[in-house]
Design an enzyme around this catalytic site. Sequence first.
Site, PDB file in Angstrom:
ATOM      1  N   ASN A  44      -2.286  -0.800 -14.031  1.00  0.00           N
ATOM      2  CA  ASN A  44      -3.602  -0.170 -13.857  1.00  0.00           C
ATOM      3  C   ASN A  44      -4.033   0.524 -15.146  1.00  0.00           C
ATOM      4  OD1 ASN A  44      -1.476   1.637 -13.172  1.00  0.00           O
ATOM      5  ND2 ASN A  44      -2.832   2.933 -11.987  1.00  0.00           N
ATOM      6  N   CYS A  84      -7.439  -1.940 -11.342  1.00  0.00           N
ATOM      7  CA  CYS A  84      -6.116  -1.913 -10.708  1.00  0.00           C
ATOM      8  C   CYS A  84      -5.186  -2.918 -11.385  1.00  0.00           C
ATOM      9  CB  CYS A  84      -6.219  -2.273  -9.230  1.00  0.00           C
ATOM     10  SG  CYS A  84      -7.089  -1.066  -8.222  1.00  0.00           S
ATOM     11  N   GLU A 137      -3.410  -5.214 -10.013  1.00  0.00           N
ATOM     12  CA  GLU A 137      -3.564  -6.556  -9.448  1.00  0.00           C
ATOM     13  C   GLU A 137      -4.699  -7.311 -10.139  1.00  0.00           C
ATOM     14  OE1 GLU A 137      -3.380  -3.648  -7.959  1.00  0.00           O
ATOM     15  OE2 GLU A 137      -2.532  -3.773  -5.938  1.00  0.00           O
ATOM     16  N   CYS A 182      -5.724  -2.250  -2.837  1.00  0.00           N
ATOM     17  CA  CYS A 182      -7.011  -1.722  -2.355  1.00  0.00           C
ATOM     18  C   CYS A 182      -7.879  -2.881  -1.856  1.00  0.00           C
ATOM     19  CB  CYS A 182      -7.711  -0.930  -3.450  1.00  0.00           C
ATOM     20  SG  CYS A 182      -8.538  -1.956  -4.688  1.00  0.00           S
TER      21      CYS A 182
HETATM   22  N1  THU Z   1      -4.239   1.277  -7.990  1.00  0.00           N
HETATM   23  C1  THU Z   1      -3.764   0.041  -8.358  1.00  0.00           C
HETATM   24  O1  THU Z   1      -3.672  -0.277  -9.544  1.00  0.00           O
HETATM   25  N2  THU Z   1      -3.417  -0.822  -7.372  1.00  0.00           N
HETATM   26  C2  THU Z   1      -3.337  -0.507  -6.056  1.00  0.00           C
HETATM   27  O2  THU Z   1      -2.881  -1.331  -5.270  1.00  0.00           O
HETATM   28  C3  THU Z   1      -3.807   0.803  -5.596  1.00  0.00           C
HETATM   29  C4  THU Z   1      -4.404   1.682  -6.628  1.00  0.00           C
HETATM   30  C5  THU Z   1      -4.534   2.251  -9.056  1.00  0.00           C
HETATM   31  C6  THU Z   1      -5.965   2.578  -9.293  1.00  0.00           C
HETATM   32  C7  THU Z   1      -5.848   3.950  -9.946  1.00  0.00           C
HETATM   33  O3  THU Z   1      -5.580   3.784 -11.337  1.00  0.00           O
HETATM   34  C8  THU Z   1      -4.611   4.561  -9.314  1.00  0.00           C
HETATM   35  O4  THU Z   1      -3.894   3.471  -8.755  1.00  0.00           O
HETATM   36  C9  THU Z   1      -4.902   5.588  -8.242  1.00  0.00           C
HETATM   37  O5  THU Z   1      -5.786   5.091  -7.302  1.00  0.00           O
END
Ligand code: THU
Length: 134
Positions: free
Chosen positions: A43, A54, A56, A91
């Site tokens: 992320n 994110c 993913e 998410c």
């Molecule tokens: N986040 C991800 O990278 N993937 C997920 O599956 C859930 C959330 C990140 C976004 C943000 O940088 C941090 O986690 C907190 O929400």
Amino acid sequence: MADYKRLMSLANDMRAFSHVPYSNFRVGAVLVGKSGKEYTGCNIENAAFSPTICAERTAFAKAVSEGEKEFECIAIVGGRSGETSPLCAPCGVCRQVMAEFCDDDFKVILGTPDDFKVYTLKEILPLTFTSKEL
Ligand code: THU
């Protein structure tokens, strides 16, 4: 079949690259293409918040921009810096991106490198809106 434990371990390693000055929550992902190639992601946050991407979607952007559009599975590991959450579920936006490129039986591996479960995209995103609707 993919070695899910190795993929989860690699996803966990990718968290070292997370840029998370705002949440301090690190997520790593490894996306496996049908070619067998692996695309890693972390992320990447932003001071303006909404440009945050994110782990993913970082992996999907790398894969699609390198010409791969069909996928087998994704391994995801997350948690606060220095910790590993028992489960970091993707998410809704990331699930929708998965639905753009992946079949119902695309595997989503969640948990930790030592204790994980394998879900299908259909299980985590039922009633999907896709291009078939358009
Ligand atoms: N986040 C991800 O990278 N993937 C997920 O599956 C859930 C959330 C990140 C976004 C943000 O940088 C941090 O986690 C907190 O929400």
